[in-house]
Design a protein around this motif. Structure first.
Motif, mmCIF file in Angstrom:
data_model
loop_
_atom_site.group_PDB
_atom_site.id
_atom_site.type_symbol
_atom_site.label_atom_id
_atom_site.label_comp_id
_atom_site.label_asym_id
_atom_site.label_seq_id
_atom_site.Cartn_x
_atom_site.Cartn_y
_atom_site.Cartn_z
ATOM 1 N N UNK A 47 0.814 -1.226 0.000
ATOM 2 C CA UNK A 47 0.000 0.000 0.000
ATOM 3 C C UNK A 47 0.844 1.271 0.000
ATOM 4 N N UNK A 48 0.241 2.355 -0.506
ATOM 5 C CA UNK A 48 0.812 3.697 -0.431
ATOM 6 C C UNK A 48 -0.325 4.702 -0.207
ATOM 7 N N UNK A 49 0.014 5.828 0.431
ATOM 8 C CA UNK A 49 -0.965 6.899 0.641
ATOM 9 C C UNK A 49 -1.132 7.742 -0.614
ATOM 10 N N UNK A 50 -2.337 8.292 -0.788
ATOM 11 C CA UNK A 50 -2.500 9.430 -1.685
ATOM 12 C C UNK A 50 -3.180 10.538 -0.899
ATOM 13 N N UNK A 51 -2.444 11.653 -0.788
ATOM 14 C CA UNK A 51 -2.966 12.863 -0.147
ATOM 15 C C UNK A 51 -3.156 13.921 -1.216
ATOM 16 N N UNK A 52 -4.205 14.730 -1.090
ATOM 17 C CA UNK A 52 -4.478 15.783 -2.068
ATOM 18 C C UNK A 52 -3.988 17.137 -1.562
ATOM 19 N N UNK A 53 -4.410 17.543 -0.364
ATOM 20 C CA UNK A 53 -3.823 18.721 0.281
ATOM 21 C C UNK A 53 -2.422 18.318 0.693
ATOM 22 N N UNK A 54 -1.411 19.114 0.310
ATOM 23 C CA UNK A 54 -0.070 18.553 0.338
ATOM 24 C C UNK A 54 0.882 19.340 1.214
ATOM 25 N N UNK A 55 1.397 18.661 2.268
ATOM 26 C CA UNK A 55 2.292 19.303 3.212
ATOM 27 C C UNK A 55 3.651 19.635 2.639
ATOM 28 N N UNK A 56 4.040 18.967 1.542
ATOM 29 C CA UNK A 56 5.341 19.224 0.931
ATOM 30 C C UNK A 56 5.315 20.415 -0.017
#
Length: 379
Positions: A47-56
């Motif tokens: 598994x891997x995450x997908x985030x939309x609002x992005x801290x990077x």
């Protein structure tokens, strides 16, 4: 054998590029030193995450949103589940720059999100026990990608669409000459109009055949699973999450397919060379100790360590990606340095690479990933 494009490295970015290029009816060869999906790169571990609002950084948000659209399209094309919409809870202190960037990018791009106190989080998801010093931002539309299944799906579809795949094959020689790339891999010779290098930690080994290297640092990383009650930590009851408190950065997943709660540490790790055989999981005491201490401190249930694996980040000096043409070699495109947060973007990176081959430019702004910001070394 002649192709429109040869791709060296059939992991997440390379196999996605093969899919998009063959979908555009281009003649494509993919060469990989192993047999993807495999455990020698950065895509294994289920598994891997997908985030939309992005801290990077907010410049990643348009790519994340396009990637999400493409993931849903891939699910349809492959005819199987590749994404769980669990939502992603970003956890941090009120002063956390990471969490500030998440909230700012969500507001700027009008993404659904919810600010939560530690008490709110503990109440909504009983598996957490966060102290009052922490808070969160919940993104309901984000979630979990099945990374190895995605590589299989891209591989199957690319081959059906005509991709020529060479596995367990190493590239021995490359010559960039007269507007074409000439390659010897295994015992065969290939020629292509353009070359895409998506070789992860092996990128510089490939580029050395052209007398070039980039400032990339492979890092040994680990991740773990803990036995967990499905009613508390299953995907219908618990979100995927990221955690940054100024001292350490962790990420985690609900128990997908009853595999257990998965947790890894994003920062730190052991710097290695690309040729090193990685130390096995557990060879360093911190492999188990760090995640176990995190679980004991921040999860409400008593969880027992179940299993662990190793993988590799390939880091750039600034943590941002490289997607660009290689200086001095206009027919060579390099996509690398995904620094432990790249998999979620592989669908859109594959599309971008196909556009660079077929159109000469990307429809999305990738100037942030230019090689101009680094020194490229020529031997």
């Amino acid at each position: 054998m002649e192709f429109d494009a040869i791709i060296i490295g059939g992991g997440s970015m390379g196999m996605a590029a093969a899919y998009h290029l063959t979908k555009r009816r281009k003649r494509v060869a993919v060469i990989d030193a192993f047999d993807p999906p495999h455990s020698e790169g950065s895509h294994h571990g289920e598994t891997r995450l997908i985030r939309h609002a992005y801290g990077e950084g907010g410049n990643y948000v348009p790519l994340a949103l396009r990637a999400q659209t493409l993931w849903l399209e891939l699910e349809q094309a492959a005819g199987r589940k590749l994404f769980y919409q669990t939502g992603v809870l970003n956890i941090g202190t009120e002063s956390s720059s990471f969490l500030h960037n998440v909230i700012e990018s969500a507001e700027t791009h009008q993404l659904p999100h919810e600010r939560l106190t530690a008490s709110d989080i503990n109440s909504r998801w009983g598996g957490f026990q966060l102290p009052d010093s922490l808070m969160g931002c919940f993104e309901p539309n984000s979630g979990v990608l099945l990374s190895e299944e995605i590589i299989r799906a891209y591989r199957e579809l690319a081959v059906v669409q005509g991709a020529h795949l060479m596995t367990n094959t190493r590239v021995k020689q490359m010559v960039d000459q007269e507007g074409a790339i000439h390659i010897i891999a295994g015992d065969k010779k290939f020629t292509a109009k353009q070359l895409i290098v998506t070789a992860g930690k092996g990128t510089n080994a490939v580029l050395s055949l052209l007398g070039t290297s980039l400032p990339l640092q492979p890092v040994r990383k680990t991740f773990s699973w803990f036995n967990a009650a499905e009613a508390v930590y299953g995907p219908d009851a618990f979100p995927a999450w990221s955690f940054e408190n100024g001292e350490s950065t962790y990420y985690g997943f609900p128990s997908i397919a009853q595999a257990g709660l998965k947790i890894g540490r994003h920062d730190r790790g052991v710097a290695v060379s690309a040729e090193d055989k990685l130390a096995s999981f557990g060879d360093y005491p911190e492999d188990v100790q760090e995640v176990t201490q995190f679980v004991d401190r921040h999860m409400s249930e008593k969880l027992v360590h179940k299993d662990g694996k190793i993988c590799t980040y390939t880091n750039t000096p600034d943590g941002d990606f490289v997607i660009d043409r290689l200086p001095g070699h206009p027919s060579v495109i390099v996509a690398c340095g995904f620094s432990g947060h790249g998999f979620k973007f592989s669908s859109v990176v594959g599309e971008i690479l196909s556009e660079l081959v077929t159109e000469g430019q990307s429809s999305l702004d990738i100037s942030h990933f230019s090689l101009d910001r680094f020194q490229v070394i020529f031997s």
